[in-house]
Design a protein around this motif. Structure first.
Motif, PDB file in Angstrom:
ATOM      1  N   MET A 245       0.837  -1.202   0.000  1.00  4.80           N
ATOM      2  CA  MET A 245       0.000   0.000   0.000  1.00  4.80           C
ATOM      3  C   MET A 245       0.869   1.247   0.000  1.00  4.80           C
ATOM      4  SD  MET A 245      -3.186   0.705  -0.152  1.00  4.80           S
ATOM      5  CE  MET A 245      -4.087   2.250  -0.237  1.00  4.80           C
ATOM      6  N   PHE A 246       1.989   1.182   0.714  1.00  4.44           N
ATOM      7  CA  PHE A 246       2.922   2.310   0.735  1.00  4.44           C
ATOM      8  C   PHE A 246       3.497   2.564  -0.652  1.00  4.44           C
ATOM      9  CE2 PHE A 246       7.327   3.878   1.450  1.00  4.44           C
ATOM     10  CZ  PHE A 246       7.006   5.110   1.987  1.00  4.44           C
ATOM     11  N   SER A 247       3.860   1.480  -1.361  1.00  8.44           N
ATOM     12  CA  SER A 247       4.411   1.646  -2.708  1.00  8.44           C
ATOM     13  C   SER A 247       3.351   2.181  -3.663  1.00  8.44           C
ATOM     14  CB  SER A 247       4.968   0.316  -3.227  1.00  8.44           C
ATOM     15  OG  SER A 247       3.938  -0.626  -3.431  1.00  8.44           O
ATOM     16  N   LEU A 248       2.100   1.756  -3.484  1.00 16.97           N
ATOM     17  CA  LEU A 248       1.015   2.262  -4.334  1.00 16.97           C
ATOM     18  C   LEU A 248       0.804   3.751  -4.112  1.00 16.97           C
ATOM     19  CD1 LEU A 248      -1.314   1.771  -6.321  1.00 16.97           C
ATOM     20  CD2 LEU A 248      -2.756   1.184  -4.348  1.00 16.97           C
ATOM     21  N   VAL A 249       0.864   4.169  -2.852  1.00 23.64           N
ATOM     22  CA  VAL A 249       0.698   5.590  -2.533  1.00 23.64           C
ATOM     23  C   VAL A 249       1.817   6.412  -3.170  1.00 23.64           C
ATOM     24  CG1 VAL A 249       0.792   7.278  -0.662  1.00 23.64           C
ATOM     25  CG2 VAL A 249      -0.633   5.253  -0.431  1.00 23.64           C
ATOM     26  N   LEU A 250       3.068   5.925  -3.070  1.00 22.10           N
ATOM     27  CA  LEU A 250       4.183   6.627  -3.695  1.00 22.10           C
ATOM     28  C   LEU A 250       3.982   6.753  -5.199  1.00 22.10           C
ATOM     29  CD1 LEU A 250       7.411   5.237  -1.973  1.00 22.10           C
ATOM     30  CD2 LEU A 250       6.428   7.514  -1.746  1.00 22.10           C
ATOM     31  N   PHE A 251       3.545   5.661  -5.809  1.00 24.94           N
ATOM     32  CA  PHE A 251       3.346   5.655  -7.256  1.00 24.94           C
ATOM     33  C   PHE A 251       2.271   6.665  -7.668  1.00 24.94           C
ATOM     34  CE2 PHE A 251       1.067   4.112 -11.002  1.00 24.94           C
ATOM     35  CZ  PHE A 251       2.096   3.981 -11.914  1.00 24.94           C
ATOM     36  N   VAL A 252       1.118   6.613  -7.009  1.00 23.55           N
ATOM     37  CA  VAL A 252       0.024   7.513  -7.369  1.00 23.55           C
ATOM     38  C   VAL A 252       0.387   8.957  -7.036  1.00 23.55           C
ATOM     39  CG1 VAL A 252      -2.397   8.103  -6.921  1.00 23.55           C
ATOM     40  CG2 VAL A 252      -1.700   5.702  -7.089  1.00 23.55           C
ATOM     41  N   ASP A 253       1.035   9.165  -5.899  1.00 26.98           N
ATOM     42  CA  ASP A 253       1.446  10.511  -5.478  1.00 26.98           C
ATOM     43  C   ASP A 253       2.307  11.161  -6.552  1.00 26.98           C
ATOM     44  OD1 ASP A 253       1.777  12.667  -3.672  1.00 26.98           O
ATOM     45  OD2 ASP A 253       3.694  11.874  -3.029  1.00 26.98           O
ATOM     46  N   ARG A 254       3.326  10.441  -7.030  1.00 19.98           N
ATOM     47  CA  ARG A 254       4.234  10.994  -8.027  1.00 19.98           C
ATOM     48  C   ARG A 254       3.577  11.089  -9.397  1.00 19.98           C
ATOM     49  NH1 ARG A 254       9.368   7.481  -5.744  1.00 19.98           N
ATOM     50  NH2 ARG A 254       9.708   8.778  -3.879  1.00 19.98           N
ATOM     51  N   THR A 255       2.654  10.161  -9.691  1.00 27.58           N
ATOM     52  CA  THR A 255       1.931  10.248 -10.965  1.00 27.58           C
ATOM     53  C   THR A 255       1.027  11.473 -10.989  1.00 27.58           C
ATOM     54  OG1 THR A 255       1.974   7.829 -11.179  1.00 27.58           O
ATOM     55  CG2 THR A 255       0.394   9.028 -12.535  1.00 27.58           C
ATOM     56  N   PHE A 256       0.343  11.754  -9.874  1.00 22.32           N
ATOM     57  CA  PHE A 256      -0.483  12.963  -9.783  1.00 22.32           C
ATOM     58  C   PHE A 256       0.367  14.209 -10.010  1.00 22.32           C
ATOM     59  CE2 PHE A 256      -4.154  11.291  -6.888  1.00 22.32           C
ATOM     60  CZ  PHE A 256      -4.641  10.575  -7.973  1.00 22.32           C
ATOM     61  N   LEU A 257       1.555  14.228  -9.408  1.00 22.56           N
ATOM     62  CA  LEU A 257       2.434  15.386  -9.584  1.00 22.56           C
ATOM     63  C   LEU A 257       2.897  15.509 -11.030  1.00 22.56           C
ATOM     64  CD1 LEU A 257       4.585  15.243  -6.328  1.00 22.56           C
ATOM     65  CD2 LEU A 257       2.857  16.943  -6.926  1.00 22.56           C
ATOM     66  N   LEU A 258       3.120  14.380 -11.685  1.00 21.38           N
ATOM     67  CA  LEU A 258       3.482  14.413 -13.104  1.00 21.38           C
ATOM     68  C   LEU A 258       2.365  15.025 -13.926  1.00 21.38           C
ATOM     69  CD1 LEU A 258       5.446  13.497 -15.416  1.00 21.38           C
ATOM     70  CD2 LEU A 258       4.050  11.431 -15.544  1.00 21.38           C
ATOM     71  N   TRP A 259       1.129  14.635 -13.625  1.00 24.73           N
ATOM     72  CA  TRP A 259      -0.011  15.177 -14.356  1.00 24.73           C
ATOM     73  C   TRP A 259      -0.204  16.669 -14.068  1.00 24.73           C
ATOM     74  CZ3 TRP A 259      -3.906  10.698 -12.953  1.00 24.73           C
ATOM     75  CH2 TRP A 259      -3.531   9.544 -13.649  1.00 24.73           C
ATOM     76  N   HIS A 260       0.153  17.072 -12.838  1.00 26.17           N
ATOM     77  CA  HIS A 260      -0.004  18.483 -12.483  1.00 26.17           C
ATOM     78  C   HIS A 260       1.103  19.331 -13.093  1.00 26.17           C
ATOM     79  CE1 HIS A 260       0.297  22.055  -9.791  1.00 26.17           C
ATOM     80  NE2 HIS A 260      -1.030  21.996  -9.861  1.00 26.17           N
ATOM     81  N   GLU A 261       2.349  18.896 -12.939  1.00 24.26           N
ATOM     82  CA  GLU A 261       3.525  19.594 -13.478  1.00 24.26           C
ATOM     83  C   GLU A 261       4.676  18.601 -13.480  1.00 24.26           C
ATOM     84  OE1 GLU A 261       6.448  21.342 -14.926  1.00 24.26           O
ATOM     85  OE2 GLU A 261       4.581  22.493 -14.923  1.00 24.26           O
ATOM     86  N   PRO A 262       5.122  18.124 -14.640  1.00 22.54           N
ATOM     87  CA  PRO A 262       6.120  17.051 -14.695  1.00 22.54           C
ATOM     88  C   PRO A 262       7.367  17.277 -13.856  1.00 22.54           C
ATOM     89  CG  PRO A 262       5.201  17.427 -16.863  1.00 22.54           C
ATOM     90  CD  PRO A 262       4.624  18.500 -15.973  1.00 22.54           C
ATOM     91  N   SER A 263       7.871  18.496 -13.813  1.00 24.67           N
ATOM     92  CA  SER A 263       9.093  18.731 -13.056  1.00 24.67           C
ATOM     93  C   SER A 263       8.880  18.514 -11.556  1.00 24.67           C
ATOM     94  CB  SER A 263       9.608  20.153 -13.303  1.00 24.67           C
ATOM     95  OG  SER A 263       8.648  21.110 -12.910  1.00 24.67           O
ATOM     96  N   GLN A 264       7.633  18.645 -11.094  1.00 25.83           N
ATOM     97  CA  GLN A 264       7.355  18.433  -9.678  1.00 25.83           C
ATOM     98  C   GLN A 264       7.545  16.973  -9.290  1.00 25.83           C
ATOM     99  OE1 GLN A 264       3.439  19.994  -8.794  1.00 25.83           O
ATOM    100  NE2 GLN A 264       4.143  22.114  -8.827  1.00 25.83           N
ATOM    101  N   MET A 265       7.302  16.064 -10.221  1.00 27.44           N
ATOM    102  CA  MET A 265       7.492  14.648  -9.924  1.00 27.44           C
ATOM    103  C   MET A 265       8.973  14.357  -9.654  1.00 27.44           C
ATOM    104  SD  MET A 265       6.653  11.227 -12.153  1.00 27.44           S
ATOM    105  CE  MET A 265       8.018  11.551 -13.286  1.00 27.44           C
ATOM    106  N   GLY A 266       9.858  14.872 -10.486  1.00 30.17           N
ATOM    107  CA  GLY A 266      11.285  14.672 -10.267  1.00 30.17           C
ATOM    108  C   GLY A 266      11.744  15.307  -8.968  1.00 30.17           C
ATOM    109  N   ALA A 267      11.222  16.495  -8.656  1.00 33.91           N
ATOM    110  CA  ALA A 267      11.580  17.163  -7.408  1.00 33.91           C
ATOM    111  C   ALA A 267      11.118  16.347  -6.208  1.00 33.91           C
ATOM    112  CB  ALA A 267      10.972  18.564  -7.374  1.00 33.91           C
TER     113      ALA A 267
END
Length: 470
Positions: A21-43
């Protein structure tokens, strides 16, 4: 073997659900940031890794709560577990000032690592917010140790699922905000916080876990049996024992997390696109890797129990069972990474164009194409990653914690030294960046392979079979 596999699955599945569940949260969290602003995912990737490096020593110390609690159960001294838990709580709260100081100096930390100027403000603000939840993560590790030490792993899984769902809901609301069009209104989105919202959602989810565990522990059957309220005091001797046994585990976490974070930060110097592509690939790697942490914990617990109770032959059977399950799980992901990379990476295609560090709009397909190739590296090392994780857990369960620490430290230092010393020359905006990116992924791959070789050699050498912690 069937009995051993059944026992491993019974203990490991709830823990795998929790870590999964922790890995799923990390995945979705960073995917949401990618959809919002790609550079935010890398940050978020770089800042999240540094956050873990800063807290993992303390998390490692707190994680010994479960092992010590298990020994109290075996010795028939359940009433002493309450006092142990309170020492863990005091220890967790004492870490908070340090975490807040680190958060206050976030920009200096990222400037020191040589990150691109565009990423530093985003990395710093995300890291600063996360540090408000650092003590909560240490505390939940300590309190969850009660449930693992008393073999109530199902409770850990349930709390983790609810915490994860809370995080996902808050992510969607705080990252993207509320659209007035949903209720017939007009205007811009309300409360759109982006990467800051992602950090706030994580902090709330961090504190949710210890609050839940605390509420459960105050139930009468736990409060009386384990001396939860009677143990509300300071015990210097018990605190010293907790830190003494937990410090090597914490250093081991720091060593591996630190090496991984340095590699990611070195990639971050190459620019936004390489960092975005790396984050995409690592996100899928985490989905395979983190659930195996639950399997590693199960292997550690079962090996420790059987060495004392039944002897090495039964412990070895549990090791073989854990490895078979881990290999089957990792092999499925290796095939997916190798043959389905394009399909997996296509999940990121909803992201908008991003601005590079130079302020120029980048083509999202570039990051996607690079990430597909990077999944090939993950396919190469995922089975060996599973191997080193399980065998390291086995060695820790037997009490061979110092070897795990020293082996991990030696391999990490050698890998980073070679990576930095032999890094190819590169210049932003030129094809040489691709060469440097591949170089650091080869360093990462060889690092994992070396860890697996070191743990396997120690396991086959067999001295762990004679070790006892009680």
């Amino acid at each position: 073997m069937k009995q051993a596999i059944a026992e491993v699955l019974r203990v490991a599945v709830p823990l795998m659900i929790s870590t999964g569940m922790f890995s799923l949260v990390l995945f979705v969290d960073r995917t949401f940031l990618l959809w919002h602003e790609p550079s935010q995912m890398g940050a978020a990737m770089a800042a999240g890794n540094l956050f873990w490096v800063c807290i993992c020593v303390f998390v490692g110390i707190a994680s010994m709560t479960g092992a010590i609690a298990s020994q109290y159960v075996g010795a028939g001294q359940r009433s002493r577990i309450g006092r142990l838990l309170w020492q863990s709580i005091w220890f967790s709260l004492a870490t908070m000032p340090l975490f807040l100081i680190l958060g206050w100096n976030a920009e200096r930390l990222f400037q020191w690592t040589g990150q691109t100027p565009k990423l530093i403000p985003m990395e710093a603000v995300y890291f600063r917010v996360l540090m408000w939840g650092g003590a909560a993560e240490v505390m939940q590790t300590a309190l969850s140790g009660f449930f693992s030490g008393t073999h109530r792993t199902r409770t850990i899984a349930i709390v983790s699922v609810f915490s994860g769902l809370l995080n996902l809901v808050l992510d969607a609301i705080l990252i993207f905000g509320l659209d007035p069009a949903w209720w017939g209104g007009q205007g811009d989105r309300i409360g759109e916080l982006g990467i800051v919202g992602a950090g706030i959602a994580s902090v709330i989810a961090f504190w949710f876990k210890p609050i839940c565990y605390g509420a459960i522990l105050l139930r009468p059957r736990f409060r009386h049996t384990y001396g939860i309220l009677r143990g509300l005091c300071w015990d210097r001797r018990m605190m010293s024992r907790l830190i003494y046994f937990g410090f090597p585990a914490g250093l081991m976490y720091t060593t591996e997390a630190g090496a991984f974070t340095v590699i990611v930060l070195m990639i971050g110097r190459l620019g936004d696109v390489p960092l975005q592509a790396t984050t995409m690939a690592i996100n899928f790697n985490m989905i395979a890797f983190i659930p195996l942490v639950g399997m590693s914990i199960a292997a550690s617990v079962l090996v420790g129990q059987h060495l004392v109770r039944s002897g090495p032959r039964f412990a070895i059977a549990r090791v073989h069972a854990a490895l078979l399950i881990a290999w089957a799980y990792a092999a499925a992901w290796a095939l997916a990474y190798w043959f389905g990379a394009e399909l997996l990476i296509s999940l990121y295609e909803l992201s908008p164009p991003a601005l590079t560090s130079d302020g120029v709009a980048s083509d999202p397909t570039m990051s996607l194409r690079i990430a597909e190739g990077l999944l090939g590296f993950v396919a190469i090392y995922v089975l060996l990653d599973a191997t080193q994780l399980i065998l390291a857990g086995v060695l820790r369960g037997a009490g061979d914690t110092w070897f795990v620490l020293l082996a991990g430290l030696s391999v990490s230092i050698i890998a980073l030294a070679i990576g930095i010393a032999l890094e190819p020359d590169w210049e932003l905006g030129t094809p040489s960046v691709d060469v440097a990116l591949n170089w650091w992924w080869w360093v990462l791959t060889c690092w994992v392979i070396s860890l697996a070789v070191a743990m396997a050699a120690r396991y086959l050498q067999g001295s762990w079979q004679k070790m006892r912690m009680v």
